[in-house]
Each structure stands twice: as structure tokens, then as C-alpha cells.
Design an enzyme around this catalytic site. Structure first.
Site, short mmCIF file in Angstrom:
data_model
loop_
_atom_site.label_atom_id
_atom_site.label_comp_id
_atom_site.label_asym_id
_atom_site.label_seq_id
_atom_site.Cartn_x
_atom_site.Cartn_y
_atom_site.Cartn_z
N GLY A 250 0.83 -1.20 0.00
CA GLY A 250 0.00 0.00 0.00
C GLY A 250 0.86 1.24 0.00
N GLY A 254 1.20 4.33 9.02
CA GLY A 254 1.11 5.57 9.78
C GLY A 254 0.59 5.23 11.16
N CYS A 257 1.57 4.65 16.50
CA CYS A 257 2.55 3.71 17.06
C CYS A 257 3.72 3.36 16.15
CB CYS A 257 1.84 2.42 17.48
SG CYS A 257 0.78 2.68 18.92
N LYS A 317 -5.90 4.21 9.33
CA LYS A 317 -6.38 2.90 8.91
C LYS A 317 -7.89 2.88 9.14
CE LYS A 317 -5.70 0.32 13.18
NZ LYS A 317 -5.15 -0.87 13.79
#
Ligand SMILES: NC(=O)c1ccc[n+]([C@@H]2O[C@H](COP(=O)([O-])OP(=O)(O)OC[C@H]3O[C@@H](n4cnc5c(N)ncnc54)[C@H](O)[C@@H]3O)[C@@H](O)[C@H]2O)c1
Length: 437
Positions: A250, A254, A257, A317
Site C-alpha cells: 500500500g 502511519g 505507534c 487505517k
């Protein structure tokens, strides 16, 4: 049942506190943001995390929210630290919130409460905290490192079904008490010393990040040689020695963490005089991967000046509203720098600080008149993006699928120009008609 004081009402503190209450423990959650505490007292959940509302609601009797340190500490057998440890400008972890909690503990805490470190901290932090507690005359307070591995979006179920519970203690009795606190949860217990527990967390996130950067590089090679990264990842991941997880190509990782923990481990090693070269590469690959979106758009559109680009999905996400270190931020800024007009959409994240992009209420609003649509976050809603309605709304039907969410063949068959990550150039479903014999 135990009494727990939880410091931090963020993603980790709130979920962990609520889930411990669900196990029957009494939990007082303390934060320093008055509005957050007021909202929680009023039954408003300040973050988006599936299932959290229900757990908070059904444990109202066992959960309290406070701004007052004393409220959280009085009678508590466990003092959980779940405050943020964001990166500093040097890439090291900022431990100021952790130190604030330790220094706020009243000097006369009775009994033997155990400070349990959930926050992700550099190796050696536990030893420093131990020394600080002793220096403050709080030798009666225990210390255990119990790093958190929950994933935003599935945090509530992760609490109930952890892959492992890592407990690193100076005093084995304190460690055992923390283990017992998890009675009712099935998960392998890993008992270690404090230093090792701290490193487990950083190493796990660094390794997951490494897998992502690895498959992203494979995707980039796929684009050069005509292979399909989806098939390659499947073929690789079926090897039982490797497994399929985190092999999805992808536009880079990000979140709050991975970037921070990769950076923290890299800096930690560097501070000790060891250059962690692999993590330098993991980091660099990830930075470049986000920017490749811009190159893909330029490949199809030429200059982006004056072009309208829709960024679909802004959170780092799906299933979270967390915008920390989201790739959408870098992509949006790069596009604006190239002179594009950027419109963004996300079902739950509504960032107010991305001031140079227009946030839209619906996918259709975002793609209207657009020269390209970029899937940045693989929200399930976007699986049906290649629709007639979207085609009609766009000025130019180009989809850059940054998460390989769509079927290239079906998308092209629906009349879109499709550009995925590491998908083959020949993946056109629009095959020439068979010659009529
Ligand atoms: N978010 C994740 O997915 C995740 C997963 C595993 C580990 N972690 C780690 O857990 C820690 C917390 O992460 P998060 O995402 O929950 O952060 P967050 O920013 O969502 O929440 C931290 C909270 O702590 C509060 N706080 C700051 N100082 C405080 C103090 N003195 N007393 C009480 N509260 C205070 C803040 O106001 C904030 O509400 C970090 O170290 C992070 O690396 C996070």
C-alpha cells in the site's frame, strides 16, 4: 476484585480501563483534559473505537472518571500508566507525560500499589522510574512493565483475546499480581525482566513495520517487472514460516505507534552507539511510499497544478478516527504543494488541522469534478467506489488505489483508469474481442 487507577483516558487507557471493569474490577480513570472527563461522565465517548461504547455503558457502576490524582490513587492496588509518549524532534520518545504521572503520585501512598507501565517507553525507562520512586521515598510502590499490543479498530476484542500478555517485573510478586489481574483472559503469559518487556514492544512494532516496508518494496519491483504483488504476497505468506500478516502492499504505514516506535528504537540504538541500519531503510521506504501516490497521479495527469484530487479515507487505517501520522497528511500536503485542489472524505475522521484541503461529507461530494480519486484508507465503504454514479461525477475517471482494495479488472471494466500498488500493467479485463472466424 481489584481497584485500579488508570492514568490516561486515550485509546489505550480508556479501552483497558473499560475492559478491566468488564472483568469485574473497580476502575478510576484519570485524565488531565477537563472536557474529556466531562464527556466521559456524561456518557459521551471521546474516541471512535468499535464496541467501546457498549463496554463503558454496561460497566458504569464500576467505572469513574476524574481529574484528581488522589481519586485515582486512593485505595488503588494498581496504578496503570497509559499516557501518550509521542516522538520528540530528535525522534526519541517524549516521556514528559510519564514523568508527570510518576511525580504526581502523592508522597504518602500507603500499602504496595504497583505502577504498571502500559505506555510504550524506551528500554531503561522502568529502571529510571524505579530510581525516581525510590528517591521520592516511594519504595513501597512496585513497578511492572506490561506493554500494550492492542490495535486501534479492534482494541476491545484484542483485550479479551491477546496473543500474549508480557509482564516484566523487578519483583516477581508484583509481576504475579499483574498476571492474576488478567484472570478471565486467555492469552499466553510472557514473564520477563523489565528491560526485555520494554524491548518486546518496540521490537514487535519495528518488525511489523519492516514487513510492511518489505512488501511495499516488492510491490515497487512488481511494477517494474510486471508481476502482481497481491499474488506474490499470497504465495509468500502461505509459507508457514512467514505467515500472511502485514504483507499487504500500500502507501505506507502511519498511526500513533509504528512511526513513533520505529523512530524510538532507531534512536535508542543510535544513542547507544549502534546504527540500526535496517530500521533506517524501513523508515525511508515508508516515507517514499507515501509520495509515490503523487508520481502515479502525475503519470496519468501530467502537472497537477489546478487538478482536483479526491483523497478517500483520511484516518491512518479503517475503523479508527486516529489521524496521527496518517499517510493522508503527507499526501495532502504534497498534492497542495504541486498546486492541486484537494478534497478529502472519511466516514469518522474529521481533521480540523488539514486546513488546505476541503473536507466533504460524502464520497460523491469528494469525487465530484475530480480528475482523480485516491483510496488512502481501505474503509469498506470504498469497496464499491467503481460505480456508475462515481464515474458520472468525476471529471476524469482515474482511480489510484493506494490500498489495493478494488479489483483492477472490474474497475477497468466499469470504465475507470486504474492504478494500484504493485498491480500488473497487463491487468486489463477489457480484452480485445475474439476474432470472428
Ligand atoms: N493507540 C494505540 O493503538 C496504542 C497501542 C499500543 C500502545 N500504545 C501506547 O500507549 C500509550 C498511550 O497511547 P494512546 O494512543 O492511548 O494515547 P492518547 O494520546 O490517545 O491518550 C493519552 C491520554 O493521556 C492523557 N494524559 C496526559 N498526561 C496525563 C496525566 N499526567 N495524567 C493522566 N492522563 C494524562 C492525555 O490527556 C490523553 O487523553 C502510548 O505510549 C502509545 O505508544 C498505543
Amino acid at each position: 476484585m481489584a481497584r485500579i487507577g488508570m492514568f490516561g483516558a486515550g485509546y489505550v487507557g480508556l479501552v483497558t480501563g473499560a475492559c478491566f471493569a468488564d472483568l469485574g474490577h473497580d476502575v478510576v480513570i484519570r485524565d488531565i483534559i477537563p472536557e474529556r472527563i466531562e464527556e466521559l461522565r456524561a456518557g459521551i465517548v471521546p474516541i471512535y473505537e468499535p464496541g467501546l461504547d457498549e463496554v463503558l455503558e454496561r460497566n458504569k457502576e464500576r467505572l469513574r472518571f476524574t481529574l484528581d490524582v488522589r481519586d485515582a490513587v486512593d485505595g488503588a492496588e494498581f496504578l496503570y500508566v497509559a499516557v501518550g509518549t509521542p516522538p520528540t524532534e530528535s525522534g526519541d520518545a517524549d516521556l514528559s507525560a510519564v514523568w508527570a504521572v510518576i511525580d504526581e503520585l502523592p508522597p504518602d501512598v500507603p500499602g504496595r500499589p504497583v505502577v504498571v507501565m502500559k505506555s510504550t517507553v524506551p528500554v531503561g525507562t522502568g529502571a529510571h522510574v524505579r530510581a525516581r520512586l525510590d528517591a521520592r521515598g516511594l519504595s513501597n510502590v512496585g513497578y511492572v512493565s506490561n506493554p500494550e499490543f492492542l490495535a486501534e479498530g479492534s482494541a476491545v476484542s484484542d483485550f479479551g483475546k491477546p496473543d500474549r500478555i508480557v509482564v516484566g517485573a523487578f519483583d516477581p510478586v508484583d509481576g504475579e499480581r499483574v498476571v492474576r489481574l488478567h484472570d478471565g483472559i486467555e492469552g499466553e503469559i510472557v514473564r520477563t525482566d523489565v528491560f526485555s518487556a520494554e524491548l518486546v514492544k518496540l521490537a514487535a512494532n519495528a518488525f511489523l513495520s519492516t514487513r510492511i516496508s518489505f512488501i511495499n518494496e516488492i510491490a515497487n519491483v512488481c511494477e517494474l517487472v510486471g508481476a502482481d504483488v497481491v499474488d506474490v504476497a499470497r504465495g509468500v505468506g502461505l509459507d508457514h514460516r512467514l505467515g500472511p500478516h502485514f504483507l499487504r502492499a500500500g502507501i505506507g504505514f502511519g498511526g500513533s505507534c509504528f512511526p513513533k516506535d520505529v523512530s524510538a528504537l532507531k534512536q535508542l540504538a543510535g544513542n547507544e552507539g549502534y546504527p540500526f541500519m535496517l530500521l533506517h531503510a524501513v523508515w525511508e521506504v515508508n516515507e517514499l511510499q507515501k509520495r509515490r501516490v503523487v508520481q502515479k497521479l502525475q503519470k496519468h495527469l501530467g502537472s497537477l497544478r489546478g487538478r482536483r484530487v479526491a483523497l478517500l479515507g483520511l484516518a491512518f487505517k479503517p475503523n479508527t478516527d486516529d489521524m496521527r501520522e496518517a499517510p493522508s497528511r503527507v499526501i495532502a500536503h504534497r498534492l497542495v504543494a504541486e498546486g492541486a485542489e484537494v478534497r478529502g472524505w472519511d466516514p469518522v475522521a474529521h481533521p480540523t488541522d488539514l486546513t488546505r484541503i476541503e473536507i466533504c461529507d460524502s464520497v460523491i461530494d469528494a469525487v465530484r469534478g475530480a480528475d482523480a480519486a485516491v483510496i488512502v484508507t481501505e474503509w469498506p465503504e470504498l469497496a464499491s467506489l467503481a460505480s456508475a454514479e462515481v464515474h458520472e461525477a468525476m471529471a476524469n475517471p482515474l482511480i489510484v488505489d493506494g490500498r489495493n482494495l478494488l479489483d483492477p479488472a472490474a474497475t477497468q471494466a466499469a470504465g475507470f483508469v486504474y492504478e494500484g500498488i504493485g498491480r500488473p500493467r497487463h491487468a486489463s479485463p477489457v480484452r480485445p474481442p475474439e476474432p470472428v472466424s
